[in-house]
Design an enzyme around this catalytic site. Structure first.
Site, PDB file in Angstrom:
ATOM      1  N   ASP A 279       0.856  -1.192   0.000  1.00 55.47           N
ATOM      2  CA  ASP A 279       0.000   0.000   0.000  1.00 55.47           C
ATOM      3  C   ASP A 279       0.890   1.239   0.000  1.00 55.47           C
ATOM      4  O   ASP A 279       2.037   1.200   0.463  1.00 55.47           O
ATOM      5  CB  ASP A 279      -0.952   0.017   1.205  1.00 55.47           C
ATOM      6  CG  ASP A 279      -2.208   0.834   0.910  1.00 55.47           C
ATOM      7  OD1 ASP A 279      -3.244   0.233   0.567  1.00 55.47           O
ATOM      8  OD2 ASP A 279      -2.131   2.077   0.978  1.00 55.47           O
ATOM      9  N   HIS A 326     -11.323   0.616 -10.109  1.00 58.52           N
ATOM     10  CA  HIS A 326     -12.479   1.515 -10.280  1.00 58.52           C
ATOM     11  C   HIS A 326     -12.231   2.911  -9.697  1.00 58.52           C
ATOM     12  O   HIS A 326     -12.941   3.847  -9.986  1.00 58.52           O
ATOM     13  CB  HIS A 326     -13.772   0.884  -9.744  1.00 58.52           C
ATOM     14  CG  HIS A 326     -13.888   0.829  -8.263  1.00 58.52           C
ATOM     15  ND1 HIS A 326     -15.099   0.850  -7.608  1.00 58.52           N
ATOM     16  CD2 HIS A 326     -12.947   0.767  -7.286  1.00 58.52           C
ATOM     17  CE1 HIS A 326     -14.892   0.795  -6.310  1.00 58.52           C
ATOM     18  NE2 HIS A 326     -13.612   0.728  -6.086  1.00 58.52           N
TER      19      HIS A 326
HETATM   20  C1  LIG Z   1     -10.577   1.286  -1.973  1.00 61.10           C
HETATM   21  S1  LIG Z   1      -9.143   0.901  -1.064  1.00 61.10           S
HETATM   22  C2  LIG Z   1      -9.072  -0.861  -1.289  1.00 61.10           C
HETATM   23  C3  LIG Z   1      -8.210  -1.513  -0.260  1.00 61.10           C
HETATM   24  C4  LIG Z   1      -8.156  -3.049  -0.308  1.00 61.10           C
HETATM   25  N1  LIG Z   1      -7.737  -3.546  -1.589  1.00 61.10           N
HETATM   26  C5  LIG Z   1      -9.484  -3.656   0.129  1.00 61.10           C
HETATM   27  O1  LIG Z   1     -10.219  -4.153  -0.717  1.00 61.10           O
HETATM   28  O2  LIG Z   1      -9.768  -3.605   1.334  1.00 61.10           O
HETATM   29  C6  LIG Z   1      -7.852   1.483  -2.119  1.00 61.10           C
HETATM   30  C7  LIG Z   1      -6.460   1.312  -1.555  1.00 61.10           C
HETATM   31  O3  LIG Z   1      -5.504   1.743  -2.542  1.00 61.10           O
HETATM   32  C8  LIG Z   1      -4.410   2.336  -1.845  1.00 61.10           C
HETATM   33  N2  LIG Z   1      -3.670   3.210  -2.782  1.00 61.10           N
HETATM   34  C9  LIG Z   1      -4.073   4.382  -3.317  1.00 61.10           C
HETATM   35  N3  LIG Z   1      -3.129   4.888  -4.123  1.00 61.10           N
HETATM   36  C10 LIG Z   1      -2.107   4.007  -4.118  1.00 61.10           C
HETATM   37  C11 LIG Z   1      -0.846   3.969  -4.781  1.00 61.10           C
HETATM   38  N4  LIG Z   1      -0.479   4.952  -5.604  1.00 61.10           N
HETATM   39  N5  LIG Z   1      -0.071   2.894  -4.564  1.00 61.10           N
HETATM   40  C12 LIG Z   1      -0.460   1.890  -3.724  1.00 61.10           C
HETATM   41  N6  LIG Z   1      -1.630   1.876  -3.052  1.00 61.10           N
HETATM   42  C13 LIG Z   1      -2.445   2.931  -3.258  1.00 61.10           C
HETATM   43  C14 LIG Z   1      -5.092   3.104  -0.744  1.00 61.10           C
HETATM   44  O4  LIG Z   1      -4.196   3.471   0.288  1.00 61.10           O
HETATM   45  C15 LIG Z   1      -6.181   2.126  -0.310  1.00 61.10           C
HETATM   46  O5  LIG Z   1      -5.725   1.286   0.712  1.00 61.10           O
END
Ligand SMILES: C[S@@+](CC[C@H](N)C(=O)[O-])C[C@H]1O[C@@H](n2cnc3c(N)ncnc32)[C@H](O)[C@@H]1O
Length: 426
Positions: A279, A326
């Protein structure tokens, strides 16, 4: 009489309500009620599909009947712009926790406890009471309803309401400004959310610099993953995890995996799989490491990684993305997929756990509001959005001709699908 839509709806509502009522009575389930001791959610099990369908039909038909009974003029003006104010104030000032369960407080006492002006507090709570949140058993006295009690007792739900009213609502309000200022933008920093926070960063990078907001978002996501059909356990049955790797030994990279709840569930179930949860948010990763169950320490690891940069875990069997693509417009989703390429071995699988929007003529009327509203949240926050199956196919083709998109299926009992693409090589 035959062609009266309102009568048809009324009769169907009566028939389906009787069906649900009979089910509750036969199974000795409690009657739905807003009384403080009433059930905190509608008392039919999620997997009772026939009764669930009857209940959904009642809900949908009631909305249509109400709209028809109002007529276009009253219907349009019945949308209340301040419908969420009660939830916002209640969660921000922890008013639900301040009222004893089964007891009472006066508006004067509640004003003193919360530090809010009594007249303002009373106006807001009386609107909430009209929405079944709290009740006023006697003039000037506040007590819990089943709804306000839920806010007091379910912290995860309260966190979600706080995020929804303080973050999502503001972002939605600024949507028109964003459309005027950045027409057709695919940039995640040119959104209603960005304008509402006076930033040009995407929501995640913005939160990463604001620990309190970041933790609030993570808490809100916990509620999301507890919703029926979205529990991490659903992913277990949706994909042949036991076939991964050679002799069942495999590595799964959970990209953007937050606290890694899905990886933890999978690791518990499939002892031959190793997981790397990645993350962007360092605080989330450190927090997740601290909470990792001790017995999984050697098979679930965590690392900070920005998925727009080259994937550091080379040669894994599966790169898993849940509720990630998404969030992003096609331009950015393409970047995320391309960043994997240097790490991919031939035959590696890209597995997505995402909503798939039906084609417009296949969207059932009873699902339309939910599907369209969820899609819009992604636009308000990121300039992203939920995709149809053909959009996923185009996305992988645009990212690289070496991806072979294989489609997928909806996880039973879930709104999310499992989709798969295979890396065929450059
Ligand atoms: C909607 S959440 C989904 C989290 C997880 N996959 C779940 O289903 O519980 C989106 C995740 O993407 C991470 N995220 C956003 N931008 C990112 C990046 N550039 N690189 C890695 N992770 C990222 C956020 O911190 C967040 O934890």
């Amino acid at each position: 009489m035959d062609d009266s839509r309102i009568l048809e709806l009324g009769v169907r509502i009566g028939r389906n309500t009787a069906k649900v009522n009979d089910y509750l009575a036969t199974n000795n389930l409690p009657q739905p009620s807003f009384d403080v001791d009433g059930p905190s959610q509608f008392p039919i099990p999620h997997d009772e599909s026939e009764i669930s369908a009857a209940r959904q039909a009642v809900l949908h038909d009631c909305l249509e009947l109400r709209a028809l009974m109002l007529g276009p003029r009253e219907y349009l003006t019945s949308f209340q712009h301040n419908e969420l104010v009660g939830q916002q104030v209640i969660t921000r000032f922890k008013l639900a926790e301040a009222v004893p369960i089964g007891g009472e407080v006066t508006f004067t006492e509640l004003a003193a406890i919360s530090g809010l002006h009594e007249v303002h507090l009373r106006k807001i709570l009386r609107l909430a009471i009209a929405q079944h949140i709290f009740c006023e058993p006697r003039p000037g006295v506040v007590a819990h309803s089943a709804v306000s009690r839920l806010i007091a007792e379910n912290k995860v739900l309260a966190d979600w309401l706080r995020y929804s009213t303080d973050d999502l609502w503001h972002a939605a309000y600024h949507m028109g400004d964003a459309m005027a200022r950045y027409p057709g933008s695919e940039e995640p920093g040119e959104t209603g959310f960005a304008l509402s926070n006076k930033t040009n960063k995407d929501m995640f990078r913005f939160f990463a610099e604001k620990p309190e907001r970041s933790l609030r978002f993570a808490a809100a996501m916990r509620f999301f993953t507890q919703r029926p059909g979205l529990e991490p356990e659903r992913v277990i049955d949706g994909y042949p995890w036991d076939k991964i790797g050679i002799d069942g030994l495999g590595t799964v990279v959970d990209v953007g995996g937050s606290h890694g709840r899905v990886s933890i569930e999978l690791a518990r179930r499939f002892s031959s799989l190793n997981f790397v949860v990645q993350d962007l948010d360092e605080q989330v990763i450190r927090d997740a490491e601290r909470q990792r169950p001790g017995e999984l320490a050697d098979r679930v690891s965590y690392m900070v990684h920005d998925f727009f940069t080259e994937q550091p875990i080379k040669g894994a069997d599966v790169y898993f993305f849940r509720a990630i693509l998404h969030n992003w417009s096609d331009t950015y989703a393409t970047k995320i997929l391309r960043a994997l390429i240097p790490a991919l071995k031939r035959g590696a699988k890209i597995v997505l756990n995402e909503p798939v929007v039906p084609e417009p003529d296949k969207v059932l009327p009873e699902n339309a509001l939910r599907i369209r509203a969820n899609d819009l949240v992604m636009l308000e926050l990121f300039n992203g959005g939920d995709r149809e199956m053909a959009d996923f196919e185009r996305l992988f083709a645009r990212a690289h001709s070496g991806f072979r998109f294989q489609g997928g299926s909806r996880v039973p009992g879930s709104n999310l699908w499992i989709l798969e693409a295979e890396w065929m090589g450059e």
